[in-house]
Design a protein around this motif. Sequence first.
Motif, short mmCIF file in Angstrom:
data_model
loop_
_atom_site.label_atom_id
_atom_site.label_comp_id
_atom_site.label_asym_id
_atom_site.label_seq_id
_atom_site.Cartn_x
_atom_site.Cartn_y
_atom_site.Cartn_z
N GLY A 111 0.72 -1.21 0.03
CA GLY A 111 -0.03 0.14 0.02
C GLY A 111 0.95 1.31 0.11
N TYR A 112 0.23 2.17 -0.21
CA TYR A 112 0.61 3.69 -0.18
C TYR A 112 1.39 3.64 1.44
N THR A 113 2.37 4.48 1.59
CA THR A 113 2.97 4.61 3.07
C THR A 113 1.92 5.16 3.86
N SER A 114 1.25 6.28 3.52
CA SER A 114 0.44 6.79 4.14
C SER A 114 -0.79 5.80 4.84
N ALA A 115 -1.42 5.06 3.71
CA ALA A 115 -2.45 4.34 4.08
C ALA A 115 -2.03 3.01 5.14
N LEU A 116 -0.74 2.66 4.84
CA LEU A 116 -0.04 1.44 5.84
C LEU A 116 0.02 2.29 7.17
N PHE A 117 0.60 3.41 7.21
CA PHE A 117 0.92 4.14 8.44
C PHE A 117 -0.79 4.35 9.37
N SER A 118 -1.53 4.73 8.61
CA SER A 118 -2.88 4.65 9.40
C SER A 118 -3.43 3.48 9.66
N LEU A 119 -3.24 2.57 9.04
CA LEU A 119 -3.81 1.02 9.49
C LEU A 119 -3.00 0.90 10.67
N ALA A 120 -1.54 1.10 10.60
CA ALA A 120 -0.84 0.78 11.91
C ALA A 120 -1.12 1.66 13.29
N THR A 121 -1.76 2.64 12.86
CA THR A 121 -1.89 3.81 14.26
C THR A 121 -3.22 3.97 14.57
N LEU A 122 -4.40 3.43 13.74
CA LEU A 122 -5.81 3.64 14.24
C LEU A 122 -5.98 2.88 15.40
N ARG A 123 -5.14 1.68 15.70
CA ARG A 123 -5.53 1.05 17.04
C ARG A 123 -3.98 1.09 17.65
N GLU A 124 -4.08 0.94 18.97
CA GLU A 124 -2.81 0.41 19.75
C GLU A 124 -2.38 -0.83 19.49
N THR A 125 -3.13 -1.81 19.38
CA THR A 125 -2.67 -3.20 19.44
C THR A 125 -2.02 -3.43 17.91
N PRO A 126 -1.28 -4.35 18.05
CA PRO A 126 -0.54 -4.87 16.81
C PRO A 126 -1.77 -5.62 15.80
N ILE A 127 -1.68 -5.41 14.48
CA ILE A 127 -2.38 -6.30 13.41
C ILE A 127 -2.22 -7.65 13.57
N CYS A 128 -0.90 -8.01 13.67
CA CYS A 128 -0.78 -9.44 13.72
C CYS A 128 -0.56 -9.91 15.20
N GLU A 142 5.22 6.39 -1.97
CA GLU A 142 5.58 7.69 -1.16
C GLU A 142 6.76 7.33 -0.45
N PRO A 143 7.41 8.24 0.09
CA PRO A 143 8.65 7.90 1.01
C PRO A 143 8.11 7.35 2.34
N LEU A 144 8.96 6.51 2.83
CA LEU A 144 8.84 6.15 4.22
C LEU A 144 9.70 6.63 5.35
N PHE A 145 9.38 7.40 6.17
CA PHE A 145 10.18 7.99 7.23
C PHE A 145 10.32 7.11 8.48
N ALA A 146 11.44 7.53 9.24
CA ALA A 146 11.73 6.35 10.13
C ALA A 146 10.57 5.76 11.37
N HIS A 147 10.12 7.09 11.57
CA HIS A 147 8.95 6.91 12.64
C HIS A 147 7.64 6.14 11.96
N GLN A 148 7.68 6.10 10.70
CA GLN A 148 6.52 5.29 10.01
C GLN A 148 6.84 3.86 9.99
N ARG A 149 8.31 3.75 9.42
CA ARG A 149 8.80 2.22 9.34
C ARG A 149 8.72 1.57 10.79
N ARG A 151 6.54 2.11 13.23
CA ARG A 151 5.21 1.88 13.68
C ARG A 151 4.53 0.62 12.85
N ILE A 152 4.96 0.86 11.60
CA ILE A 152 4.31 -0.14 10.46
C ILE A 152 5.09 -1.57 11.00
#
Length: 176
Positions: A111-128, A142-149, A151-152
Amino acid sequence: TTSVPERCCLTRRTSGTTGTPLAVRVTRSAAGVNGALFHRWMSWVGHRPGDIEARLLLDPAVPLWGRWSGTPYRRSWTDHRLYLSPFHLGEDTIDEVRAQLARVRPAFVIGYTSALFSLATLRETPICEDGWRPKAVLYVAEPLFAHQRERIAASFGAPIRGWYTCLEKVVSASEC
């Protein structure tokens, strides 16, 4: 300039992330080379025939205008994909999206970096959480910044790899 015959070209459209999608004419050979590069990259990250992908891209997941069923995804058995709508990703849909991921257990989440980051941050618990881990999480466009990497990676517990290409087919790069 050299004129390329119409029959040798394809019209491609950008995602419109800058506001308005741009239509670009590219030669069939440039589109073919780009497709081959993408498939080579997918092979390099471990993709095998039959692997299921979850996609947070501008694929036709659900209608953007008009009537919407309220379901932020579409499953395609034909191409082994779970299409998730980045435009419908929010507090009201995140639990359903995460439940679909847990049910389908895709080998790759792309996915787009922004969408993956939203998916990872909309809940505090891990997805997996239940033992399922994708082979990799793949970000594009889109670029991937260190804080996004960070969290994802924490949310999925999987390697993260990037791919960039432009519609005009003048550059293509992947993270190795």
